[in-house]
Design a protein around this motif. Structure first.
Motif, PDB file in Angstrom:
ATOM      1  N   LYS A  51       0.906  -1.443   0.079  1.00 27.42           N
ATOM      2  CA  LYS A  51       0.121  -0.212   0.169  1.00 27.42           C
ATOM      3  C   LYS A  51       0.797   1.056  -0.384  1.00 27.42           C
ATOM      4  O   LYS A  51       1.660   1.223   1.220  1.00 27.42           O
ATOM      5  CB  LYS A  51      -1.055   0.077   1.621  1.00 27.42           C
ATOM      6  N   GLU A  52       0.775   2.229  -1.361  1.00 25.60           N
ATOM      7  CA  GLU A  52       1.335   3.442  -1.451  1.00 25.60           C
ATOM      8  C   GLU A  52       2.811   3.044  -1.370  1.00 25.60           C
ATOM      9  O   GLU A  52       3.858   3.337  -0.546  1.00 25.60           O
ATOM     10  CB  GLU A  52       1.242   4.865   0.149  1.00 25.60           C
ATOM     11  N   GLY A  53       3.575   1.998  -1.527  1.00 27.17           N
ATOM     12  CA  GLY A  53       4.945   1.992  -1.744  1.00 27.17           C
ATOM     13  C   GLY A  53       5.732   0.864  -0.174  1.00 27.17           C
ATOM     14  O   GLY A  53       6.725   0.392  -0.358  1.00 27.17           O
ATOM     15  N   GLU A  54       4.575   0.061   1.206  1.00 26.20           N
ATOM     16  CA  GLU A  54       5.432  -0.314   1.585  1.00 26.20           C
ATOM     17  C   GLU A  54       4.263  -1.701   1.721  1.00 26.20           C
ATOM     18  O   GLU A  54       3.564  -1.312   1.113  1.00 26.20           O
ATOM     19  CB  GLU A  54       5.061   0.671   2.548  1.00 26.20           C
ATOM     20  N   LEU A  55       5.504  -2.349   2.316  1.00 25.93           N
ATOM     21  CA  LEU A  55       4.368  -3.184   2.953  1.00 25.93           C
ATOM     22  C   LEU A  55       3.839  -3.133   4.445  1.00 25.93           C
ATOM     23  O   LEU A  55       3.897  -2.877   5.478  1.00 25.93           O
ATOM     24  CB  LEU A  55       5.126  -5.023   3.239  1.00 25.93           C
ATOM     25  N   VAL A  56       2.054  -3.553   4.365  1.00 24.73           N
ATOM     26  CA  VAL A  56       1.509  -2.701   5.404  1.00 24.73           C
ATOM     27  C   VAL A  56       0.791  -4.884   5.737  1.00 24.73           C
ATOM     28  O   VAL A  56      -0.157  -5.050   4.980  1.00 24.73           O
ATOM     29  CB  VAL A  56      -0.406  -1.816   4.559  1.00 24.73           C
ATOM     30  N   LEU A  57       1.002  -5.378   6.886  1.00 27.47           N
ATOM     31  CA  LEU A  57      -0.220  -5.890   7.902  1.00 27.47           C
ATOM     32  C   LEU A  57      -1.116  -6.085   7.844  1.00 27.47           C
ATOM     33  O   LEU A  57      -2.704  -5.121   7.897  1.00 27.47           O
ATOM     34  CB  LEU A  57       0.625  -5.663   9.596  1.00 27.47           C
ATOM     35  N   GLY A  58      -1.165  -7.360   7.183  1.00 27.32           N
ATOM     36  CA  GLY A  58      -3.246  -7.964   6.994  1.00 27.32           C
ATOM     37  C   GLY A  58      -3.031  -8.653   7.727  1.00 27.32           C
ATOM     38  O   GLY A  58      -2.466  -8.596   8.991  1.00 27.32           O
ATOM     39  N   PRO A  59      -3.978  -9.987   7.522  1.00 27.49           N
ATOM     40  CA  PRO A  59      -4.609 -10.771   8.461  1.00 27.49           C
ATOM     41  C   PRO A  59      -3.318 -12.032   8.300  1.00 27.49           C
ATOM     42  O   PRO A  59      -2.573 -12.260   8.283  1.00 27.49           O
ATOM     43  CB  PRO A  59      -5.599 -11.559   7.681  1.00 27.49           C
ATOM     44  N   TYR A  60      -3.423 -12.197  10.301  1.00 24.22           N
ATOM     45  CA  TYR A  60      -2.522 -13.001  10.326  1.00 24.22           C
ATOM     46  C   TYR A  60      -2.672 -13.896  11.165  1.00 24.22           C
ATOM     47  O   TYR A  60      -3.852 -13.241  12.639  1.00 24.22           O
ATOM     48  CB  TYR A  60      -1.048 -12.175  10.887  1.00 24.22           C
ATOM     49  N   VAL A  61      -2.373 -14.570  12.030  1.00 24.72           N
ATOM     50  CA  VAL A  61      -1.998 -15.228  13.528  1.00 24.72           C
ATOM     51  C   VAL A  61      -1.277 -15.746  13.889  1.00 24.72           C
ATOM     52  O   VAL A  61      -0.186 -15.940  12.992  1.00 24.72           O
ATOM     53  CB  VAL A  61      -2.806 -17.170  13.361  1.00 24.72           C
ATOM     54  N   GLY A  62      -1.359 -15.241  15.351  1.00 22.48           N
ATOM     55  CA  GLY A  62       0.512 -15.579  16.184  1.00 22.48           C
ATOM     56  C   GLY A  62      -0.545 -13.893  16.728  1.00 22.48           C
ATOM     57  O   GLY A  62      -0.663 -13.730  17.465  1.00 22.48           O
ATOM     58  N   LYS A  63       1.043 -14.001  17.869  1.00 23.35           N
ATOM     59  CA  LYS A  63       1.014 -12.556  18.820  1.00 23.35           C
ATOM     60  C   LYS A  63       1.518 -11.942  17.517  1.00 23.35           C
ATOM     61  O   LYS A  63       1.717 -11.226  16.772  1.00 23.35           O
ATOM     62  CB  LYS A  63       2.766 -12.969  18.977  1.00 23.35           C
ATOM     63  N   PRO A  64       0.528 -10.903  18.701  1.00 20.24           N
ATOM     64  CA  PRO A  64       1.001  -9.359  17.669  1.00 20.24           C
ATOM     65  C   PRO A  64       2.483  -8.666  17.512  1.00 20.24           C
ATOM     66  O   PRO A  64       3.253  -9.191  18.195  1.00 20.24           O
ATOM     67  CB  PRO A  64       0.358  -8.060  18.710  1.00 20.24           C
ATOM     68  N   THR A  65       2.441  -7.539  16.248  1.00 19.60           N
ATOM     69  CA  THR A  65       3.756  -7.858  16.191  1.00 19.60           C
ATOM     70  C   THR A  65       4.169  -6.166  15.365  1.00 19.60           C
ATOM     71  O   THR A  65       2.909  -5.337  15.119  1.00 19.60           O
ATOM     72  CB  THR A  65       3.999  -8.469  13.889  1.00 19.60           C
ATOM     73  N   GLU A  66       5.085  -5.448  16.134  1.00 20.92           N
ATOM     74  CA  GLU A  66       5.378  -3.877  16.125  1.00 20.92           C
ATOM     75  C   GLU A  66       5.739  -4.159  14.134  1.00 20.92           C
ATOM     76  O   GLU A  66       5.153  -2.662  14.514  1.00 20.92           O
ATOM     77  CB  GLU A  66       6.333  -3.614  17.308  1.00 20.92           C
ATOM     78  N   HIS A  67       5.803  -4.929  13.846  1.00 19.76           N
ATOM     79  CA  HIS A  67       5.807  -4.953  12.316  1.00 19.76           C
ATOM     80  C   HIS A  67       4.869  -4.446  11.332  1.00 19.76           C
ATOM     81  O   HIS A  67       4.349  -4.978  10.382  1.00 19.76           O
ATOM     82  CB  HIS A  67       6.969  -5.342  12.059  1.00 19.76           C
TER      83      HIS A  67
END
Ligand code: SME
Length: 158
Positions: A51-67
């Motif tokens: 999104k807008e030239g960056e990777l943006v976190l989508g759906p996931y299963v696991g511990k929350p990430t700061e990235h």
């Protein structure tokens, strides 16, 4: 169950998920849930989307990430986006260009998703085991990336 048989079953289930709806978010959520449930060494299973030239976190299963946002070229995810190829890291501790999500993570695989030459996102899996991922994992995740790409193409043109 042997890995080839398990992965063949997962491929079949992913195809059913993808064929079952045109809601891409539902598809992404169902896929991460399925992979997390069926494969014991997939300890963080998620998507990033461009999104807008960056990777943006989508759906996931696991511990929350700061990235939540990752620059192209940064970390394993950013390298896979820049190279547009699958990256397997057997031991993340040996990797200089790495963004740590969890201290337990030992190995990682990232598989880009491309639609008509456009990098739209990637599948990212972390494992708490060293060298958890092999060619069979790459094959499974590249198959899923391909199904997603075909679906995105068909939803865009409908
Ligand atoms: N380890 C990744 C960052 C994302 S987390 O694994 C969820 C990287 O180095 O790009």
């Amino acid at each position: 169950m042997e890995k080839p048989q398990l992965f063949a079953e997962i491929k079949k289930k992913v195809r059913q998920i993808v064929d079952g709806t045109n809601n891409m978010n539902d598809i992404y959520c169902a896929i991460v849930k399925l992979l997390d449930e069926k494969i014991p060494y997939y300890d963080w299973t998620g998507f990033y989307f461009m999104k807008e030239g960056e990777l943006v976190l989508g759906p996931y299963v696991g511990k929350p990430t700061e990235h939540v946002r990752i620059q192209v070229g940064q970390g394993i995810c950013g390298q896979a986006a820049a190279k547009r190829e699958t990256i397997i890291v057997d031991d993340v501790a040996q990797e200089d260009n790495y963004l740590a999500c969890s201290l337990e993570t030992k190995s990682e695989i990232v598989v880009p998703i491309e639609v008509d030459g456009e990098m739209i996102g990637e599948i990212d899996i972390d494992s708490d085991q060293l060298a958890a991922f092999d060619d069979q994992d790459a094959d499974l995740l590249e198959y899923i990336a391909q199904l997603i790409a075909e679906k995105v193409r068909s939803v865009r043109s409908s």
